[in-house]
Design an enzyme around this catalytic site. Structure first.
Site, PDB file in Angstrom:
ATOM      1  N   CYS A   1       0.780  -1.183  -0.019  1.00 30.52           N
ATOM      2  CA  CYS A   1       0.056  -0.097  -0.145  1.00 30.52           C
ATOM      3  C   CYS A   1       0.852   0.979  -0.013  1.00 30.52           C
ATOM      4  O   CYS A   1       1.571   1.554  -1.212  1.00 30.52           O
ATOM      5  CB  CYS A   1      -1.100  -0.035   1.166  1.00 30.52           C
ATOM      6  SG  CYS A   1      -2.487   1.224   0.819  1.00 30.52           S
TER       7      CYS A   1
ATOM      8  N   HIS B   1      -3.445  -5.553   1.193  1.00 26.33           N
ATOM      9  CA  HIS B   1      -3.084  -5.590   2.939  1.00 26.33           C
ATOM     10  C   HIS B   1      -3.621  -7.314   2.927  1.00 26.33           C
ATOM     11  O   HIS B   1      -4.368  -7.825   2.210  1.00 26.33           O
ATOM     12  CB  HIS B   1      -3.722  -4.708   3.564  1.00 26.33           C
ATOM     13  CG  HIS B   1      -3.397  -3.699   3.583  1.00 26.33           C
ATOM     14  ND1 HIS B   1      -2.363  -2.957   4.105  1.00 26.33           N
ATOM     15  CD2 HIS B   1      -4.124  -2.269   3.167  1.00 26.33           C
ATOM     16  CE1 HIS B   1      -2.101  -1.725   3.902  1.00 26.33           C
ATOM     17  NE2 HIS B   1      -3.344  -1.339   3.227  1.00 26.33           N
TER      18      HIS B   1
END
Length: 486
Positions: free
Chosen positions: A330, A431
Site C-alpha cells: 500500500c 493488505h
C-alpha cells in the site's frame, strides 16, 4: 432479540479487546450466534468488512473469535488519526470527513444515532452482542461527550464487566476510583469485576478483593492469569514502540520492516513471525535482513521525504545488488515509485515529491477512497487480501496480481508491480498478503533454498490464531464466573 454484555476498563490496555474476543469464542463454542461490537474505535489498523467498509482490526479479530463474517455494524465509528489533532471519521465503513476533536464532539448526537442504528441491526440478527468500551470508562473530563462506553451500555441495558490490569500496580485503587467516579445511573450497570494479567498465588489478593467488594458493592467475578505466550493481532501501533524485534530467531531468515512515522496496518507482518525473525528498523539504520518490507502509512509523502533525507533509496539499491527481496505494501508500494502527486495535501504537508524511483510507477492522490475485499492470481497462487487506499497508481512495470475481485492500481484489472533486478521488488495494494500461506511460504522459501535450509509448508499463523482463541475461551471459562452475566 439479543442479550447485551459490555466489557469496560479502568484504563487503556487493561484487556478489554482480549476479554471481548474470549467471551465471543466461548459463546460461539456453546452454539450461540454472537456479534462483537465497539461503538467508536481510534486506530490506523483497520480491515475491510463484508460490506467493503472499514472496521478496526480488533473487531475483525473478534469476528473471527465469534465465527461470523465481519460487518461495519460491529464498529460503526472508526477514527483514523491524520495529525494536527485531526482524524478521518469513518461511519458505517465509509469516510464521512476529516474532523478536529471539537468538530467531532459537537456532532456527537449524530454519531450516537449512527451507533444506535447499528445496535438495532445487531439486536435483530444475533443472540448475544459482546460490546467493548474504549480506554477508561471514567475519564471524568470527557464523560459528557463519551459515546464509547457506558452511555452505549445504558442505551441497550447491557450488563457491564469492569476489567483492570494488575500488572501495572494499583489495581484496587483504580477499580475503586473508576466505580465511585461514575454517575450513579452508569455505576449500576457494572455487574462484575475482572482482575487481569495476574502472576502468582491468588490467595494474596483475598483481603483486597473482600475489601473492594465491600466498598463498591460489585463482586470480583474472575482473576485472569498473565500469559506472555498468548497472542492475538495488536490493534494499537503504540505496541510497536515497545518492540525492536520479534519472531523466530532460529528460523534462519531475517525480515526487516521500516518503522514509518505513521505506520498503518502493521499486522500485515504478523504472519511472518513463526518462520522468520523480524527486526523493525528506523530510517537511519542499515538493512541487515534477507527481506525488506515497506509497510502502509497514513502519511506517505512525508515518509518518502524522510527516507530520501537518510539516503534510504541508496541503501535499498545496495541491498538489491546482493539479491535482497523488497516488498512494498500500500503506502510502502507507493514510496517505491517515480512520483507521488498530492495537490490537495491528503497525505500530509508535502504536495508533490519524487519517490525512491525503484519502480516505474506514478501515484496520484485525491481520488475516491478504495475499500475492497480483493482477490487475484500471482502465478498459480490465489491471493486474497483487502484494499484501503486513496491513491491511484499508474504503472509501466509488469503487474503483480491479475485481479478477480477488487480495484488494484487504478481499476484496470491489475494490482501492484513486480520487477527482478538482481534482487526482487514487489509492490501491492493488497493488505493481508502474507496471510496467504502459499505465497508467504513461496517468498520465505526463496531465501531458505538460497541458504540451504529446509523448505517450509503449512499455515502456522492461522493455526496459532485458532489455538489462541480456543485457549482464551477455556481460560475465561475456568477463571471467570460469568453466570452473573448470562
Amino acid at each position: 432479540m439479543a442479550e447485551f454484555i459490555m466489557v469496560v476498563g479502568t484504563s487503556s490496555n487493561a484487556g478489554k479487546s482480549v476479554l471481548t474476543a474470549g467471551i465471543c469464542r466461548l459463546l460461539a463454542n456453546k452454539g450461540y450466534k454472537v456479534a462483537p461490537f465497539k461503538s467508536q474505535n481510534m486506530s490506523l489498523n483497520s480491515r475491510v468488512a463484508k460490506e467493503d467498509g472499514e472496521i478496526a482490526v480488533a473487531q475483525y479479530t473478534q469476528s473471527i473469535a465469534a465465527r461470523v463474517e465481519p460487518s461495519v455494524h460491529f464498529n460503526p465509528i472508526l477514527l483514523k488519526p491524520k495529525g494536527n489533532y485531526t482524524s478521518q471519521v469513518i461511519v458505517h465503513g465509509r469516510p464521512y470527513g476529516d474532523m478536529s476533536y471539537d468538530e467531532y464532539r459537537n456532532n456527537k448526537n449524530f454519531f450516537f444515532k449512527k451507533i444506535k442504528e447499528s445496535l438495532e441491526i445487531l439486536n435483530e440478527n444475533y443472540e448475544y452482542v459482546v460490546m467493548e468500551g474504549a480506554g477508561s470508562c471514567c475519564e471524568i473530563n470527557l464523560l459528557k461527550d463519551d459515546i464509547a462506553n457506558l452511555r452505549v451500555a445504558e442505551a441497550v441495558n447491557a450488563k457491564a464487566i469492569l476489567v483492570a490490569d494488575i500488572d501495572r500496580g494499583g489495581v484496587f485503587a483504580s477499580i475503586y476510583g473508576t466505580i465511585k467516579l461514575l454517575p450513579k445511573n452508569w455505576r449500576r450497570l457494572i455487574k462484575g469485576i475482572v482482575i487481569n494479567k495476574f502472576r502468582g498465588n491468588k490467595e494474596v489478593l483475598k483481603e483486597g478483593i473482600d475489601k473492594i467488594e465491600e466498598l463498591t458493592g460489585v463482586p470480583v467475578i474472575g482473576i485472569l492469569p498473565y500469559d506472555e505466550h498468548f497472542y492475538l493481532p495488536e490493534e494499537d501501533s503504540l505496541a510497536l514502540q515497545r518492540l525492536k524485534s520479534f519472531g523466530n530467531k532460529k528460523s534462519g531468515v531475517e525480515v526487516n520492516v521500516i518503522r514509518f512515522k505513521k505506520i498503518s496496518n502493521f499486522t500485515d507482518i504478523d504472519p511472518l513471525k513463526y518462520d522468520s525473525f523480524i527486526r523493525l528498523i528506523d530510517f537511519c539504520e542499515e538493512i541487515t535482513g534477507d527481506i525488506l518490507i515497506l509497510p502502509g502509512s497514513r502519511g506517505v509523502t512525508t515518509e518518502v521525504k524522510i527516507l530520501k533525507e537518510y539516503n534510504f533509496d541508496e541503501k535499498i539499491r545496495e541491498f538489491l545488488k546482493d539479491g535482497g527481496i523488497v516488498i512494498g505494501i500500500c503506502g510502502g508500494y507507493q514510496t517505491l515509485g517515480r512520483k507521488l502527486l498530492d495537490k490537495n495535501l491528503k497525505e500530509g504537508d508535502v504536495k508533490d515529491i519524487n519517490g525512491l524511483n525503484l519502480l516505474d510507477i506514478k501515484t496520484i492522490f485525491g481520488n475516491e477512497k478504495i475499500t475492497k475485499n480483493s482477490s487475484g492470481y500471482y502465478k498459480d497462487f490465489l491471493i486474497k487480501g483487502y484494499e484501503i487506499h486513496e491513491g491511484y497508481t499508474y504503472s509501466k512495470e509488469k503487474p503483480f496480481i491479475k485481479i478477480v475481485r477488487g480495484f488494484g492500481n487504478c481499476g484496470d484489472g491489475y494490482d501492484g508491480a513486480i520487477k527482478k533486478d538482481r534482487g526482487l521488488i514487489v509492490g501491492t495494494y493488497f493488505h493481508g498478503i502474507f496471510e496467504n500461506s502459499d505465497f508467504r511460504n513461496y517468498i520465505l522459501n526463496i531465501i531458505r533454498e538460497r541458504k540451504g535450509l529446509e523448505r517450509i509448508e503449512g499455515d502456522k499463523y492461522k493455526d496459532e490464531i485458532e489455538r489462541n482463541l480456543n485457549y482464551l475461551a477455556k481460560t475465561i471459562d475456568k477463571h471467570v464466573n460469568l453466570r452473573i452475566i448470562w
